[in-house]
Design an enzyme around this catalytic site. Structure first.
Site, PDB file in Angstrom:
ATOM      1  N   ILE A 165       0.501  -0.893  -0.402  1.00  0.00           N
ATOM      2  CA  ILE A 165       0.191  -0.238  -0.248  1.00  0.00           C
ATOM      3  C   ILE A 165       1.114   1.245   0.156  1.00  0.00           C
ATOM      4  CG2 ILE A 165      -1.732   1.426   1.370  1.00  0.00           C
ATOM      5  CD1 ILE A 165      -2.640  -1.514   2.298  1.00  0.00           C
ATOM      6  N   ARG A 246      -3.677   1.239  10.713  1.00  0.00           N
ATOM      7  CA  ARG A 246      -4.290   0.297  12.466  1.00  0.00           C
ATOM      8  C   ARG A 246      -4.117   1.707  13.376  1.00  0.00           C
ATOM      9  NH1 ARG A 246      -6.598  -2.442   9.580  1.00  0.00           N
ATOM     10  NH2 ARG A 246      -7.132  -5.220   9.585  1.00  0.00           N
ATOM     11  N   GLU A 275     -12.861   0.240  17.735  1.00  0.00           N
ATOM     12  CA  GLU A 275     -13.744   1.326  16.594  1.00  0.00           C
ATOM     13  C   GLU A 275     -14.772   0.543  17.025  1.00  0.00           C
ATOM     14  OE1 GLU A 275     -12.486   0.238  12.794  1.00  0.00           O
ATOM     15  OE2 GLU A 275     -10.528   0.958  13.365  1.00  0.00           O
ATOM     16  N   HIS A 294     -13.355   3.754   8.403  1.00  0.00           N
ATOM     17  CA  HIS A 294     -12.550   2.140   8.742  1.00  0.00           C
ATOM     18  C   HIS A 294     -12.909   1.741   7.051  1.00  0.00           C
ATOM     19  CE1 HIS A 294     -10.158  -1.430   9.807  1.00  0.00           C
ATOM     20  NE2 HIS A 294      -9.944  -1.276   8.701  1.00  0.00           N
ATOM     21  N   ILE A 295     -12.919   2.760   5.997  1.00  0.00           N
ATOM     22  CA  ILE A 295     -13.498   2.732   4.932  1.00  0.00           C
ATOM     23  C   ILE A 295     -12.302   2.237   3.938  1.00  0.00           C
ATOM     24  CG2 ILE A 295     -15.538   2.959   5.147  1.00  0.00           C
ATOM     25  CD1 ILE A 295     -14.348   5.595   4.086  1.00  0.00           C
TER      26      ILE A 295
HETATM   27  P1  NAP Z   1       2.959  -4.574   3.566  1.00  0.00           P
HETATM   28  O1  NAP Z   1       3.012  -4.950   2.772  1.00  0.00           O
HETATM   29  O2  NAP Z   1       3.594  -6.287   4.690  1.00  0.00           O
HETATM   30  O3  NAP Z   1       4.003  -3.252   4.293  1.00  0.00           O
HETATM   31  C1  NAP Z   1       3.760  -3.374   5.568  1.00  0.00           C
HETATM   32  C2  NAP Z   1       5.236  -2.556   5.394  1.00  0.00           C
HETATM   33  O4  NAP Z   1       5.721  -1.678   6.580  1.00  0.00           O
HETATM   34  C3  NAP Z   1       6.804  -3.763   4.913  1.00  0.00           C
HETATM   35  O5  NAP Z   1       7.140  -2.697   3.741  1.00  0.00           O
HETATM   36  C4  NAP Z   1       7.444  -3.759   5.781  1.00  0.00           C
HETATM   37  O6  NAP Z   1       8.982  -3.457   5.466  1.00  0.00           O
HETATM   38  C5  NAP Z   1       6.904  -2.530   6.800  1.00  0.00           C
HETATM   39  N1  NAP Z   1       7.522  -2.253   8.445  1.00  0.00           N
HETATM   40  C6  NAP Z   1       6.889  -2.876   8.786  1.00  0.00           C
HETATM   41  N2  NAP Z   1       7.054  -3.601  10.174  1.00  0.00           N
HETATM   42  C7  NAP Z   1       7.712  -1.782  10.316  1.00  0.00           C
HETATM   43  C8  NAP Z   1       8.137  -1.762  11.287  1.00  0.00           C
HETATM   44  N3  NAP Z   1       7.904  -1.784  13.043  1.00  0.00           N
HETATM   45  N4  NAP Z   1       8.595  -0.481  11.505  1.00  0.00           N
HETATM   46  C9  NAP Z   1       8.801   0.291  10.090  1.00  0.00           C
HETATM   47  N5  NAP Z   1       8.477  -0.136   9.199  1.00  0.00           N
HETATM   48  C10 NAP Z   1       8.026  -1.705   8.584  1.00  0.00           C
HETATM   49  O7  NAP Z   1       1.656  -4.501   4.085  1.00  0.00           O
HETATM   50  P2  NAP Z   1       0.339  -3.474   2.975  1.00  0.00           P
HETATM   51  O8  NAP Z   1      -0.581  -4.669   2.382  1.00  0.00           O
HETATM   52  O9  NAP Z   1       0.859  -2.723   2.793  1.00  0.00           O
HETATM   53  O10 NAP Z   1      -0.851  -3.204   3.928  1.00  0.00           O
HETATM   54  C11 NAP Z   1      -0.164  -2.617   5.531  1.00  0.00           C
HETATM   55  C12 NAP Z   1      -1.377  -2.688   6.233  1.00  0.00           C
HETATM   56  O11 NAP Z   1      -2.389  -1.872   6.378  1.00  0.00           O
HETATM   57  C13 NAP Z   1      -1.889  -3.927   7.043  1.00  0.00           C
HETATM   58  O12 NAP Z   1      -1.376  -4.300   7.928  1.00  0.00           O
HETATM   59  C14 NAP Z   1      -3.176  -3.257   7.522  1.00  0.00           C
HETATM   60  O13 NAP Z   1      -3.291  -3.319   8.575  1.00  0.00           O
HETATM   61  C15 NAP Z   1      -3.660  -1.663   6.551  1.00  0.00           C
HETATM   62  N6  NAP Z   1      -4.382  -1.873   5.958  1.00  0.00           N
HETATM   63  C16 NAP Z   1      -5.725  -1.422   6.193  1.00  0.00           C
HETATM   64  C17 NAP Z   1      -6.978  -0.939   5.073  1.00  0.00           C
HETATM   65  C18 NAP Z   1      -8.060  -0.156   5.633  1.00  0.00           C
HETATM   66  O14 NAP Z   1      -9.325  -0.048   5.971  1.00  0.00           O
HETATM   67  N7  NAP Z   1      -8.150   1.296   6.146  1.00  0.00           N
HETATM   68  C19 NAP Z   1      -6.552  -1.791   4.230  1.00  0.00           C
HETATM   69  C20 NAP Z   1      -5.824  -2.023   4.290  1.00  0.00           C
HETATM   70  C21 NAP Z   1      -4.768  -2.323   4.751  1.00  0.00           C
HETATM   71  P3  NAP Z   1      10.077  -3.957   7.058  1.00  0.00           P
HETATM   72  O15 NAP Z   1       9.722  -5.573   7.359  1.00  0.00           O
HETATM   73  O16 NAP Z   1      11.481  -3.755   5.289  1.00  0.00           O
HETATM   74  O17 NAP Z   1       9.815  -2.881   7.343  1.00  0.00           O
END
Ligand code: NAP
Length: 327
Positions: A165, A246, A275, A294-295
């Site tokens: 994302i 989150r 929430e 949360h959309i």
């Molecule tokens: P992703 O591809 O796994 O990306 C997460 C990134 O965060 C990775 O590049 C990771 O890289 C980095 N990261 C993880 N832990 C970290 C830390 N402690 N410090 C710094 N960087 C860190 O996940 P995604 O698909 O982009 O989704 C991200 C999050 O968005 C989901 O986990 C979900 O909770 C949230 N989300 C919310 C909604 C909503 O409805 N609002 C919808 C979709 C997703 P490194 O491992 O190199 O650190």
């Protein structure tokens, strides 16, 4: 004639209903039970129901902790209708050899779109203006500096969590003339940074150099309240904070303090510590805050794809195979 050995249908619990097509598909294969209503399944009910289930379909606000998994003595698969799986004690589930499915990729575009929407809304004060009109407070017509907001062109966006994302947000933001810096635990190879036109920043740098900070890390023990006053106070006075990841990644009390004291200019939030939030929440009383319920992934197309994958992950898991997207 009775067919001998014809196995009974496996049982699957849904903590919330899915779209009709997905429910029908589940019914064809399993004996399903659905918790209805707008609120998450109470823990007591979940603990009771899980005992008989082979599969579980859960949502981001559930709490599938060790106690629940322990109670699910027959449980073979947990399928999450989300990309975040912080609601599941995945370590313990793995110990029990329970397969866990989730829905990455398909919601990347929708969540990135919402993030850009919130950034533009916040800086150009669209929702604030909408509130003004609905409250009958639009009196001044086109004053030279009334209702002025900020332009995003030339601003620096700091992306915390440069994964699926985060990268999609960067790409979209760049088309608006926004410069992008990012922070991950693992820096990308220089060649990739160059190709994506982004620069790595330390966590402190990200907060001090950005005009907008957008959060895209998963929620974990490591990111719990990661964004607290020590990082927020590094931000520019005219900077904005956006969170579509989150709620518990931000120490909410510290953000409320910073917004009230004008330590930062504003915030746009799709996710919250607890929430749903109501109209009496502090955020709901602040003009410099844009809120959405949360959309992030809530588009018709994305939600349908998520349901499809959730069902497929469950089916594969219950057949003893690896889900399409497996934790
Ligand atoms: P992703 O591809 O796994 O990306 C997460 C990134 O965060 C990775 O590049 C990771 O890289 C980095 N990261 C993880 N832990 C970290 C830390 N402690 N410090 C710094 N960087 C860190 O996940 P995604 O698909 O982009 O989704 C991200 C999050 O968005 C989901 O986990 C979900 O909770 C949230 N989300 C919310 C909604 C909503 O409805 N609002 C919808 C979709 C997703 P490194 O491992 O190199 O650190």
């Amino acid at each position: 004639m009775l067919r001998r050995g014809r196995s009974k249908k496996l049982r699957v619990l849904l903590t919330r209903t899915l779209q009709d097509f997905a429910v029908k598909e589940l019914q064809r294969h399993y004996k399903i039970e659905i918790h209805s209503g707008p609120f998450p399944m109470p823990k007591k009910k979940l603990l009771l129901k899980i005992k008989e289930q082979d599969g579980l379909i859960c949502f981001p606000y559930d709490n599938i902790d060790k106690e629940v998994i322990q109670a699910g003595t027959k449980l073979k698969t947990i399928s999450a209708f989300s990309v975040g799986y912080d609601q599941i004690d995945s370590k313990y589930a793995k110990k029990r050899k329970i397969k866990i499915g989730y829905t990455p990729n398909v919601l990347t575009v929708a969540t990135a779109d919402l993030t850009i929407t919130l950034i533009l809304d916040l800086l150009r004060r669209v929702t604030e203006g909408d509130r003004l009109i609905r409250e009958g407070k639009w009196k001044e017509v086109f004053g030279a500096d009334t209702y002025v907001g900020e332009e995003v062109d030339g601003k620096t966006l700091g992306i915390l969590g440069f994964g699926r994302i985060g990268k999609a947000v960067a790409k979209k933001a760049q088309t608006f003339g926004i410069k992008v810096i990012y922070h991950n635990r693992n820096r990308l190879p220089l060649r990739q940074e160059k190709a994506l036109r982004v620069r790595f920043a330390t966590l402190n740098e990200l907060f001090s150099k950005s005009d907008i900070v957008s959060i895209h890390v998963p929620y974990s023990a490591e990111t719990h309240e990661l964004v607290n006053k020590s990082l927020i106070k590094r931000m520019k006075k005219r900077a904005y904070l956006v969170n579509t990841a989150r709620g518990k990644i931000i120490k909410e009390r510290d953000l409320i303090f910073a917004l009230k004291r004008k330590i930062i200019a504003g915030a746009a939030l799709d996710v919250f510590y607890h929430e749903p939030i109501g109209k009496n929440h502090q955020f709901a009383k602040m003009q410099n805050v844009v809120l959405s319920p949360h959309i992030g992934s809530s588009s018709i197309v994305t939600r349908a794809k998520m349901a499809e994958i959730t069902v497929e992950n469950l089916k594969l898991g219950l057949a003893g195979k690896k889900p399409i997207y497996s934790v």
